[in-house]
Design a protein around this motif. Structure first.
Motif, short mmCIF file in Angstrom:
data_model
loop_
_atom_site.label_atom_id
_atom_site.label_comp_id
_atom_site.label_asym_id
_atom_site.label_seq_id
_atom_site.Cartn_x
_atom_site.Cartn_y
_atom_site.Cartn_z
N ARG A 173 0.87 -1.00 0.06
CA ARG A 173 0.13 0.12 -0.04
C ARG A 173 0.94 1.45 -0.01
NH1 ARG A 173 -2.10 4.26 2.56
NH2 ARG A 173 -4.41 4.51 1.99
N PHE A 188 2.14 2.14 -3.25
CA PHE A 188 1.00 2.68 -4.24
C PHE A 188 0.51 4.12 -3.92
CE2 PHE A 188 -3.44 2.20 -5.55
CZ PHE A 188 -3.28 2.37 -6.94
N LYS A 212 4.76 5.97 -12.53
CA LYS A 212 3.71 4.77 -13.22
C LYS A 212 4.34 3.87 -13.99
CE LYS A 212 -0.73 3.88 -15.17
NZ LYS A 212 -1.84 4.41 -15.75
N TYR A 266 6.46 1.51 -11.94
CA TYR A 266 5.44 0.81 -10.90
C TYR A 266 4.87 -0.25 -11.81
CZ TYR A 266 2.18 0.04 -7.24
OH TYR A 266 1.46 -0.62 -6.28
N LEU A 322 4.91 -4.36 -11.13
CA LEU A 322 3.54 -4.88 -10.37
C LEU A 322 3.52 -6.25 -10.68
CD1 LEU A 322 1.20 -4.13 -8.63
CD2 LEU A 322 -0.18 -3.58 -11.21
N GLN A 343 -8.34 -2.07 -5.58
CA GLN A 343 -7.67 -0.60 -6.20
C GLN A 343 -6.83 -0.73 -7.48
OE1 GLN A 343 -5.95 1.92 -2.98
NE2 GLN A 343 -7.69 1.52 -1.51
N HIS A 344 -5.84 -1.74 -7.27
CA HIS A 344 -4.93 -2.18 -8.39
C HIS A 344 -5.64 -2.31 -9.72
CE1 HIS A 344 -1.81 -1.63 -5.42
NE2 HIS A 344 -0.91 -1.48 -6.49
N ARG A 345 -6.82 -3.34 -9.59
CA ARG A 345 -7.60 -3.50 -10.80
C ARG A 345 -8.42 -2.41 -11.24
NH1 ARG A 345 -12.11 -8.01 -9.30
NH2 ARG A 345 -13.17 -6.87 -7.64
N PHE A 377 -6.92 0.75 -11.23
CA PHE A 377 -5.81 1.58 -11.68
C PHE A 377 -5.24 1.04 -12.76
CE2 PHE A 377 -1.02 1.98 -11.49
CZ PHE A 377 -0.86 3.31 -11.64
N GLU A 378 -5.26 -0.29 -12.99
CA GLU A 378 -4.55 -0.99 -14.18
C GLU A 378 -5.56 -2.10 -14.35
OE1 GLU A 378 -1.59 -1.15 -17.18
OE2 GLU A 378 -2.11 0.26 -15.64
N CYS A 424 -4.21 -5.97 -14.70
CA CYS A 424 -3.00 -6.23 -13.91
C CYS A 424 -3.19 -7.86 -13.23
CB CYS A 424 -2.70 -5.45 -12.94
SG CYS A 424 -3.75 -5.17 -11.54
#
Length: 219
Positions: A108, A111, A123, A126, A130, A165-167, A169-170, A173
Motif C-alpha cells: 500500500r 502505491f 507509473k 511501478y 507490479l 484498487q490495483h485493478r 488503476f490497471e 493487472c
C-alpha cells in the motif's frame, strides 16, 4: 452502543475496517472529515479537533468503542478481528497473518506514494514491477481459500482492498493470476459483503483524497 469509525470521506486506510465491521455484523457509524478544495486543501476540520479527542497519538482513521479509542489502521483491524477470532487460529495461520499484514502495508505504501506524488513519472516503473509483486502474492496464496488458510482473517480484507484498487488503476493487472481473481470473487460473494456493496452506504470512489494524482474523483 455503536462503534464510531472516523476518517476522510474516501476509501483510503479506512475501507478494510468498514468491510470488516460489515462482515462481522458490528454496529457502527462512519464519521467523515472533508478536505477542502484546491489549492489549499484545507484540513482544519480535523486539525481543529484532533487534540481535543483524548487520544494517544491522535490520527486518522480512529475507532471509538465505548471508552476505548484506537488509532492506527492495522491496530483497528486487529481490535475488530480479535473479537471475532479472525487473527488466525494455529501458529502457522498466525504467522501467515503477521507476514501478510506487514507485506500488505508495504504494498500500500508504495502505491500511495506514487498516487500522491509524481504519478506520471513513477507509473511506468511501478506498472513494470507490479506483475512481479502480484506473482509473489499469488504464490503465497497458492491453492488456499484465504491467505491464512481455510478461514478468512483480517488480512484478506486488507488484500481485497489493495487488489481491488490495483485493478481499478490497471484493469488487466490480475489477468495472469487466477487465484487472486478468484479470491476477489469469493470475497465479494460473502453474504454481508455483497449486501453492503449493493447498499447506498458503500463507497466505491473516491479512493484517495483530493490532492492525489489518481483515485481522487467521485465516480
Amino acid at each position: 452502543m455503536a462503534m464510531k469509525l472516523a476518517y476522510w470521506d474516501i476509501r483510503g486506510l479506512a475501507q478494510p475496517a468498514r468491510l470488516l465491521l460489515e462482515y462481522t455484523g458490528t454496529q457502527y457509524e462512519d464519521k467523515f472529515y472533508v478536505c477542502g478544495e484546491a489549492p489549499n486543501y484545507d484540513k482544519s476540520c480535523w486539525f481543529d479537533e484532533k487534540k481535543k479527542l483524548g487520544m494517544d497519538f491522535p490520527n486518522l482513521p480512529y475507532l471509538v468503542d465505548g471508552d476505548k479509542k484506537i488509532v492506527q489502521s492495522n491496530a483497528i483491524m486487529r481490535y475488530i478481528a480479535r473479537k471475532h477470532k479472525m487473527c488466525g487460529e494455529t501458529e502457522e495461520e498466525q504467522i501467515r497473518v503477521d507476514i501478510m499484514e506487514n507485506q500488505a502495508m508495504d504494498f500500500r505504501n508504495g502505491f500511495v506514494m506514487m498516487c500522491y506524488t509524481n504519478l506520471d513519472a513513477m507509473k511506468p516503473g511501478y506498472v513494470e514491477k507490479l506483475a512481479g509483486t502480484l506473482k509473489d502474492f499469488s504464490e503465497y496464496l497458492g491453492d488456499r481459500k484465504w491467505f491464512a488458510g481455510d478461514k478468512i482473517t483480517f488480512v484478506d480484507f486488507l488484500m481485497y482492498e489493495l487488489l481491488d484498487q490495483h485493478r481499478m488503476f490497471e484493469p488487466k493487472c490480475l489477468d495472469e493470476f487466477k487465484n487472486l481473481k478468484d479470491l476477489l470473487d469469493r470475497f465479494e460473494a460473502l453474504e454481508k459483503i455483497a449486501a453492503y456493496m449493493k447498499s447506498n452506504r458503500f463507497m466505491k470512489t473516491p479512493v484517495n483524497n483530493k490532492m492525489a494524482k489518481w483515485g481522487n474523483k467521485k465516480v
